[in-house]
Scaffold this motif. Sequence first.
Motif, mmCIF file in Angstrom:
data_model
loop_
_atom_site.group_PDB
_atom_site.id
_atom_site.type_symbol
_atom_site.label_atom_id
_atom_site.label_comp_id
_atom_site.label_asym_id
_atom_site.label_seq_id
_atom_site.Cartn_x
_atom_site.Cartn_y
_atom_site.Cartn_z
ATOM 1 N N PRO A 30 10.428 0.570 -5.344
ATOM 2 C CA PRO A 30 9.955 1.339 -6.442
ATOM 3 C C PRO A 30 10.889 2.005 -7.352
ATOM 4 O O PRO A 30 11.954 2.373 -6.916
ATOM 5 N N LYS A 31 10.518 2.220 -8.528
ATOM 6 C CA LYS A 31 11.784 2.812 -9.520
ATOM 7 C C LYS A 31 11.966 4.170 -9.245
ATOM 8 O O LYS A 31 12.923 4.562 -9.681
ATOM 9 N N ASN A 32 11.196 4.877 -8.318
ATOM 10 C CA ASN A 32 11.668 6.208 -7.891
ATOM 11 C C ASN A 32 12.429 6.135 -6.691
ATOM 12 O O ASN A 32 12.753 7.515 -6.028
ATOM 13 N N THR A 85 0.813 -1.155 -0.055
ATOM 14 C CA THR A 85 -0.028 0.052 -0.013
ATOM 15 C C THR A 85 0.688 1.306 -0.011
ATOM 16 O O THR A 85 0.715 2.041 -0.847
ATOM 17 N N PHE A 86 1.766 1.375 0.715
ATOM 18 C CA PHE A 86 2.614 2.645 1.030
ATOM 19 C C PHE A 86 3.893 2.778 -0.005
ATOM 20 O O PHE A 86 4.456 3.847 -0.147
ATOM 21 N N GLY A 87 4.129 1.225 -0.360
ATOM 22 C CA GLY A 87 5.485 1.465 -1.237
ATOM 23 C C GLY A 87 5.210 1.480 -2.726
ATOM 24 O O GLY A 87 6.039 2.077 -3.329
ATOM 25 N N PHE A 88 3.895 1.265 -3.041
ATOM 26 C CA PHE A 88 3.855 0.841 -4.360
ATOM 27 C C PHE A 88 2.456 1.385 -4.712
ATOM 28 O O PHE A 88 1.879 1.178 -6.219
ATOM 29 N N GLN A 89 1.988 2.252 -4.227
ATOM 30 C CA GLN A 89 0.630 3.154 -4.710
ATOM 31 C C GLN A 89 1.116 4.425 -4.465
ATOM 32 O O GLN A 89 1.974 4.882 -3.614
ATOM 33 N N SER A 90 0.307 5.409 -5.100
ATOM 34 C CA SER A 90 0.305 6.930 -5.067
ATOM 35 C C SER A 90 -0.743 7.533 -4.188
ATOM 36 O O SER A 90 -2.046 7.206 -4.312
ATOM 37 N N SER A 91 -0.160 8.590 -3.184
ATOM 38 C CA SER A 91 -1.204 9.157 -2.161
ATOM 39 C C SER A 91 -2.055 10.050 -3.149
ATOM 40 O O SER A 91 -3.049 10.657 -2.520
ATOM 41 N N LYS A 92 -1.407 10.372 -4.416
ATOM 42 C CA LYS A 92 -2.443 11.197 -5.254
ATOM 43 C C LYS A 92 -3.620 10.743 -5.522
ATOM 44 O O LYS A 92 -4.816 11.199 -5.910
ATOM 45 N N GLU A 93 -3.528 9.174 -5.539
ATOM 46 C CA GLU A 93 -4.737 8.338 -6.248
ATOM 47 C C GLU A 93 -5.747 7.824 -4.894
ATOM 48 O O GLU A 93 -6.966 7.847 -5.104
#
Length: 213
Positions: free
Chosen positions: A160-162, A79-87
């Motif tokens: 994650p990639k960033n 949840t916290f590593g591979f999703q965005s808080s923007k979404e």
Amino acid sequence: MLDKKALYQISSGLYLVSSKNEGHQAGCIINTLMQVTSKPVQVSITINKENDTTGTILKSNVFHVTALASNVDMNVIATFGFQSSKEIDKFQSFETKYDTLDNPYIEEGMNASFACKVVHTLDVGSHIIIVGEVVESESLSQENSMTYAYYHDVKKGNSPKNAPTYQEEIKTDKKTKWRCKICGYIYEGEELPADFICPICGQPASMFEKVED
Ligand code: FE
């Protein structure tokens, strides 16, 4: 020469950094928390400028950081590593607490907790180093901390990639490997079962690709 494998020898833990600004909650996983000084107690985090959490911290000027324990549920990392808080509001599926600075945080799977006020920032290109003064801290459990090496070797997770430490998987043996395109998890085996689900981020087998030599 630049031997990228040498970078794997740098020890680091995994941490959840979070903040809130005007009701918007953001959080992400980092492996770049360090204690900077003890009087006053200051810590630094290094975080990608494109992360929603980064913008939220720079607006609120406060953040919370918790240390992941080695027994943390992989759902927290997914949840916290591979999703965005923007979404999504990543906190909605967890029991959320608020520190003295009104930052959201979770205690589930964490062994230490720090509430911080931003005191310095340093632009380092793709990332920004943020130094925070710790105004409140708490030990949450005696469980060992999740190190990045444990996450990578035992849990087979990647960044994650960033993340500043993201690396493409380096193939060092002849085993057939399959890589999750979302989180970098590596499955070893000649064939990937059709009903395989990524244990880190929950993606189906169709999101895996064969690691080429
Ligand atoms: Fe995955």
